[in-house]
Design an enzyme around this catalytic site. Structure first.
Site, PDB file in Angstrom:
ATOM      1  N   CYS A  41       0.829  -1.205   0.000  1.00 14.17           N
ATOM      2  CA  CYS A  41       0.000   0.000   0.000  1.00 14.17           C
ATOM      3  C   CYS A  41       0.862   1.254   0.000  1.00 14.17           C
ATOM      4  O   CYS A  41       1.810   1.364   0.789  1.00 14.17           O
ATOM      5  CB  CYS A  41      -0.931   0.009   1.213  1.00 14.17           C
ATOM      6  SG  CYS A  41      -2.114   1.383   1.172  1.00 14.17           S
TER       7      CYS A  41
ATOM      8  N   CYS B 256      -0.765   5.442   6.574  1.00 13.31           N
ATOM      9  CA  CYS B 256      -1.606   5.354   7.769  1.00 13.31           C
ATOM     10  C   CYS B 256      -0.785   4.747   8.907  1.00 13.31           C
ATOM     11  O   CYS B 256      -0.282   3.625   8.801  1.00 13.31           O
ATOM     12  CB  CYS B 256      -2.840   4.509   7.479  1.00 13.31           C
ATOM     13  SG  CYS B 256      -3.825   5.113   6.077  1.00 13.31           S
TER      14      CYS B 256
ATOM     15  N   CYS C  88      -1.375   1.139  10.468  1.00 11.09           N
ATOM     16  CA  CYS C  88      -1.554  -0.003   9.573  1.00 11.09           C
ATOM     17  C   CYS C  88      -0.245  -0.744   9.302  1.00 11.09           C
ATOM     18  O   CYS C  88       0.752  -0.131   8.881  1.00 11.09           O
ATOM     19  CB  CYS C  88      -2.175   0.460   8.251  1.00 11.09           C
ATOM     20  SG  CYS C  88      -2.513  -0.897   7.103  1.00 11.09           S
TER      21      CYS C  88
ATOM     22  N   CYS D 133     -16.538  -9.739   3.818  1.00  7.10           N
ATOM     23  CA  CYS D 133     -15.868  -8.458   3.614  1.00  7.10           C
ATOM     24  C   CYS D 133     -14.622  -8.667   2.762  1.00  7.10           C
ATOM     25  O   CYS D 133     -13.657  -9.283   3.206  1.00  7.10           O
ATOM     26  CB  CYS D 133     -15.482  -7.847   4.953  1.00  7.10           C
ATOM     27  SG  CYS D 133     -16.876  -7.604   6.067  1.00  7.10           S
TER      28      CYS D 133
ATOM     29  N   CYS E 211     -19.518  -6.874   1.406  1.00  4.11           N
ATOM     30  CA  CYS E 211     -19.015  -5.550   1.757  1.00  4.11           C
ATOM     31  C   CYS E 211     -17.612  -5.427   1.161  1.00  4.11           C
ATOM     32  O   CYS E 211     -16.745  -6.257   1.442  1.00  4.11           O
ATOM     33  CB  CYS E 211     -18.961  -5.370   3.268  1.00  4.11           C
ATOM     34  SG  CYS E 211     -18.336  -3.755   3.799  1.00  4.11           S
TER      35      CYS E 211
ATOM     36  N   CYS F 244     -20.518   1.593   5.227  1.00  2.66           N
ATOM     37  CA  CYS F 244     -19.935   0.990   6.432  1.00  2.66           C
ATOM     38  C   CYS F 244     -18.710   1.826   6.781  1.00  2.66           C
ATOM     39  O   CYS F 244     -17.782   1.937   5.972  1.00  2.66           O
ATOM     40  CB  CYS F 244     -19.552  -0.466   6.162  1.00  2.66           C
ATOM     41  SG  CYS F 244     -18.640  -1.256   7.503  1.00  2.66           S
TER      42      CYS F 244
ATOM     43  N   ARG G 206     -20.422  -2.664  15.430  1.00  3.02           N
ATOM     44  CA  ARG G 206     -19.633  -3.889  15.396  1.00  3.02           C
ATOM     45  C   ARG G 206     -18.382  -3.782  16.263  1.00  3.02           C
ATOM     46  O   ARG G 206     -17.600  -2.835  16.125  1.00  3.02           O
ATOM     47  CB  ARG G 206     -19.240  -4.212  13.945  1.00  3.02           C
ATOM     48  CG  ARG G 206     -18.490  -5.507  13.774  1.00  3.02           C
ATOM     49  CD  ARG G 206     -18.649  -6.077  12.362  1.00  3.02           C
ATOM     50  NE  ARG G 206     -18.268  -5.166  11.298  1.00  3.02           N
ATOM     51  CZ  ARG G 206     -19.127  -4.396  10.621  1.00  3.02           C
ATOM     52  NH1 ARG G 206     -20.418  -4.396  10.907  1.00  3.02           N
ATOM     53  NH2 ARG G 206     -18.706  -3.608   9.653  1.00  3.02           N
TER      54      ARG G 206
END
Length: 347
Positions: A82, A86, A89, A126, A158, A218, A288
């Site tokens: 990626c 972030c 992460c 997901c 999702c 979401c 959740r």
């Protein structure tokens, strides 16, 4: 010599504010929106108030979701690689955590994971990739696999693919994606402290594209990244104002090799109060319990389900979850029941 009463007295415990939280719940159930000040008071309440907060929050949860718990299954369809930074992460470009790195998985791997999701009682599969946003190859792979998963296993889908433009959102809707996950992660004010390669506004824009394409949104966040209580409240209200349907609340797993490694400031009571505050602010939204629950809630995990109504079953993206059977036992012991998925279509 006998000690005086003053010398032996223990510090006075604060009074438990049962009526206060009950009245807040009654206002919410009557259709009122609590104030930011009320939300902050839940988040910063003394630990002695945790049980009355959960009791009041359970009344709201029960009104909209009864005793049901919906299970989600995460599939890390593309890991690492990626370009974003972030700080939480393990898959970001600045992480040195030893995570698997691979491009989007082949059809057979994605179908096998869907079978596992169905067998574990999940209602929603997901599909997650690590990326700033999906490239054309990744979009095409999702468009091809989603109808097949839905036809064979009857799972809701999702997709979590990073930043989306309107055309990409429309394509996801057309292929059968039910909702898209794109977390706000924290407040707008705190966002620049956890990511510099894109902005809070970029994330909000993606959610608007999802909404305009006709899919459910979401979006949630992560608690424990050095934010203030006011930041957590701000995120809860932003999610409410956006009309988000499903809110995953994560508790930071400070993975070694990420900039936030070593951040272990959370305790179980803080996590429970955060979950409860999100329920009061977003009374009819799916809430959740997500990543980090095993690490921070520990033996108090069942208590989180008195305000939350869904959870992930199995592993997370790059970290392990607890055994699915432990989750089933927890739900059963609470007297709750899993929201069952429809029967899978025949092969």
């Amino acid at each position: 010599m006998t000690a005086s009463p003053e010398a032996t007295a223990t510090p006075t415990e604060p009074q438990i504010q049962v009526d206060r939280y009950q009245k807040l719940a009654e206002r919410v159930l009557a259709g009122e929106t609590i104030s930011r000040e009320d939300a902050l008071s839940i988040l910063t309440a003394p630990d002695i108030d945790v049980l009355p907060i959960l009791s009041a929050g359970y009344q709201i949860r029960h009104r909209y979701f009864g005793r049901t718990v919906q299970l989600y299954f995460l599939m890390n369809a593309k890991s690492g690689l990626c370009p974003e930074d972030c700080h939480y992460c393990s898959q970001s470009k600045i992480s040195t955590a030893p995570v698997p790195k691979y491009n989007i998985l082949k059809r057979d791997d994605l179908m096998k994971a869907a079978e596992i999701a169905a067998n574990q009682g999940a209602k929603t599969y997901c599909l997650v990739i690590s990326a700033r946003g999906p490239n054309e190859r990744e979009m095409s792979a999702v468009e091809q696999i989603v109808p097949e998963i839905k036809q064979k296993y009857g799972l809701d889908i999702c997709a979590c693919l990073g930043l989306l433009n309107r055309e990409q959102a429309d394509r996801l809707k057309a292929c059968g994606v039910d909702r898209v996950n794109h977390n706000l992660n924290t407040s707008e004010e705190h966002y620049a402290d956890i990511c510099t390669t894109h902005t809070y506004a970029d994330r909000v824009q993606t959610l608007r594209h999802v909404r305009d394409a006709g899919m459910e949104m979401c979006s949630g966040g992560i608690i424990g990244m050095g934010e203030s209580p006011e930041d957590v409240v701000s995120m809860a209200f932003d999610l409410r104002d956006l009309g988000v349907h499903s809110i995953p609340l994560n508790f930071l797993n400070a993975i070694e090799g990420t900039p936030l490694q070593g951040n272990m400031d959370l305790n179980a009571n803080q996590c429970l109060k955060a979950l409860a505050m999100f329920r009061f602010v977003n009374p009819d939204r799916e809430l959740r319990i997500s990543g980090g629950r095993e690490l921070h809630l520990r033996s108090l995990q069942p208590m989180g389900l008195y305000v939350a109504n869904s959870m992930f079953v199995g592993d997370y993206l790059t970290t392990k979850g607890q055994a699915p059977q432990a989750d089933y036992d927890m739900i059963t012991d609470l007297g709750f029941e899993v929201t069952q998925n429809i029967e899978p279509a025949s092969a």
